[in-house]
Design an enzyme around this catalytic site. Structure first.
Site, PDB file in Angstrom:
ATOM      1  N   LYS A 241       0.827  -1.214   0.000  1.00 55.44           N
ATOM      2  CA  LYS A 241       0.000   0.000   0.000  1.00 55.44           C
ATOM      3  C   LYS A 241       0.859   1.262   0.000  1.00 55.44           C
ATOM      4  O   LYS A 241       0.443   2.289  -0.533  1.00 55.44           O
ATOM      5  CB  LYS A 241      -0.974  -0.035   1.175  1.00 55.44           C
ATOM      6  CG  LYS A 241      -2.025  -1.143   1.034  1.00 55.44           C
ATOM      7  CD  LYS A 241      -3.020  -1.139   2.180  1.00 55.44           C
ATOM      8  CE  LYS A 241      -4.062  -2.238   2.003  1.00 55.44           C
ATOM      9  NZ  LYS A 241      -3.462  -3.595   2.112  1.00 55.44           N
ATOM     10  N   CYS A 357      -7.912  -6.760   6.638  1.00 55.34           N
ATOM     11  CA  CYS A 357      -8.347  -7.775   5.677  1.00 55.34           C
ATOM     12  C   CYS A 357      -9.104  -8.863   6.449  1.00 55.34           C
ATOM     13  O   CYS A 357      -8.890 -10.049   6.256  1.00 55.34           O
ATOM     14  CB  CYS A 357      -7.175  -8.348   4.884  1.00 55.34           C
ATOM     15  SG  CYS A 357      -5.838  -9.032   5.888  1.00 55.34           S
TER      16      CYS A 357
END
Length: 408
Positions: A241, A357
């Site tokens: 990310k 997640c």
């Protein structure tokens, strides 16, 4: 494709290595692929897919083959049992039991009857605790989510917009025998239809793309980045990310990537160099002072916190056997602490994205609600919940955009 005896022997060896928790499955796979360079692409794909599915469905395969003593003791699995699991798996896939001496004791009618009689946690091949917790937290959505998590994941890449566009990368990969297709509504994503030797391609070696699920690619854009901003990725890990953030900033501004593991930051440095993401600076979190020194210095804060990983079980099916209910509860406490302490790095008027997640609301919405109740100077601007099979065809992710309205 020819499934050789040597390939099957490697498959069973790898399965036993993984289920005994000797090593994580991805490491086992890397070792066997490296040791068997003569396998064809089709054989390599069969090995990876079948191994992951044997691990994914091991609890169901225990049940229907009559090895119920292994339901909660897979780490003691034997080679004979591994063969039986494979035979049962092939029966579920094809309706036939392969003709091997090791499978002579298996009967199709008995396998089918055992499957029909199996309770839901066995049908879904989930640990009892995870099944019960997911039913409690997700209600009627759980069976649909579980079925989605039990399917092999598709492969996606994120085109590095600092160096290329989707068409350029697609054409480059096509020349090396790898086919891709665009992903609707996700700007830089391509789905890889034919893997081949993806990481040996010129496009990868020159930093034109990174492997990243299309669900994961929806998190960094929540930061609403503009070139020149100062951004901290406070749980950066190996930096997927962080690299996306640098691309969205167009390499203008600053990205501070923090983590408690130096080896992950070292990996990020190599990836950033390959990607040409020169705005990324890595820093090891040595103690609480590392965070306190960054108070109110950033326009944007990304907290992609440690979590159960239940949203990515399609990619890491062995993770559900490593997890425990206590480990999830411990992670929830850690998440609370990170969100409370690391949020101080955001300036007044800035934004923070809390992400996981995980499929569990206890790690997601409930964490955000608890934080907002304790921090009235913050407000919730946006919330995204990507549940496999329900609101997402990709991996499971959660993201909440929080705005810091005034000082504490």
């Amino acid at each position: 494709m020819t499934v050789t005896r040597q390939l099957l022997d490697c498959l069973h060896t790898a399965f036993l290595q993984a289920v005994t928790l000797e090593q994580y499955a991805d490491k086992v796979i890397q070792q066997h692929l490296a040791a068997n360079g003569g396998w064809t692409i089709e054989q390599r794909a069969y090995f990876v897919t079948t191994l992951y599915n044997l691990i994914r469905f091991s609890r169901k395969l225990c049940w229907i083959t009559g090895h119920k003593m292994r339901l909660d003791a897979l780490e003691e699995c034997t080679l004979e049992e591994s063969w039986h699991f494979w035979g049962a798996y092939m029966f579920l896939q094809t309706g036939q039991i392969p003709d091997y001496p090791e499978l002579e004791s298996l009967q199709a009618s008995e396998l089918q009857q055992a499957l029909d009689d199996a309770p839901q946690d066995i049908q879904l091949s989930m640990p009892v605790w995870l099944h019960e917790r997911a039913k409690q937290e997700l209600g009627d959505d759980w069976p649909t989510v579980a079925h989605a998590l039990n399917h092999s994941a598709s492969n996606f890449i994120r085109v590095n917009s600092l160096k290329a566009d989707n068409n350029t990368v697609a054409k480059s990969l096509s020349k090396q025998g790898i086919s891709t297709s665009p992903v609707e509504a996700i700007t830089d994503a391509l789905e890889v239809q034919q893997m081949g030797y993806l990481f040996r391609t010129d496009a990868f070696q020159t930093g034109l793309f990174e492997m990243q699920d299309a669900g994961s690619q929806q998190i960094a854009p929540l930061l609403e980045l503009k070139p020149g901003m100062k951004v901290v990725d406070a749980c950066a890990g190996a930096g997927g990310k962080s690299l996306h953030i640098a691309a969205l900033l167009q390499n203008k501004g600053r990205v501070l990537s923090l983590d408690i593991h130096q080896h992950k930051l070292d990996t990020l440095k190599k990836r950033a160099k390959r990607a040409g993401a020169h705005v990324i600076e890595t820093r090891l979190i040595q103690n609480s002072k590392t965070i306190k020194r960054q108070k109110e210095k950033f326009d944007r804060v990304l907290l992609d916190v440690p979590c159960s990983g239940t949203g990515v079980l399609r990619r890491n099916p062995d993770a559900k056997w490593h997890l425990s209910e206590q480990s999830v509860d411990d992670l929830i406490v850690l998440q609370q602490d990170i969100l409370q302490r690391y949020s101080q790095m955001c300036r007044i008027g800035g934004k923070l994205v809390y992400a996981t997640c995980s499929i569990f609301p206890s790690e997601n919405e409930l964490q955000v609600q608890r934080f907002l109740a304790n921090n009235p100077n913050w407000s919730l601007e946006q919330e995204v919940s990507l549940l496999p099979g329900i609101s997402s065809e990709f991996d499971g992710f959660y993201g909440a955009v929080l705005v810091k309205n005034n000082a504490e």
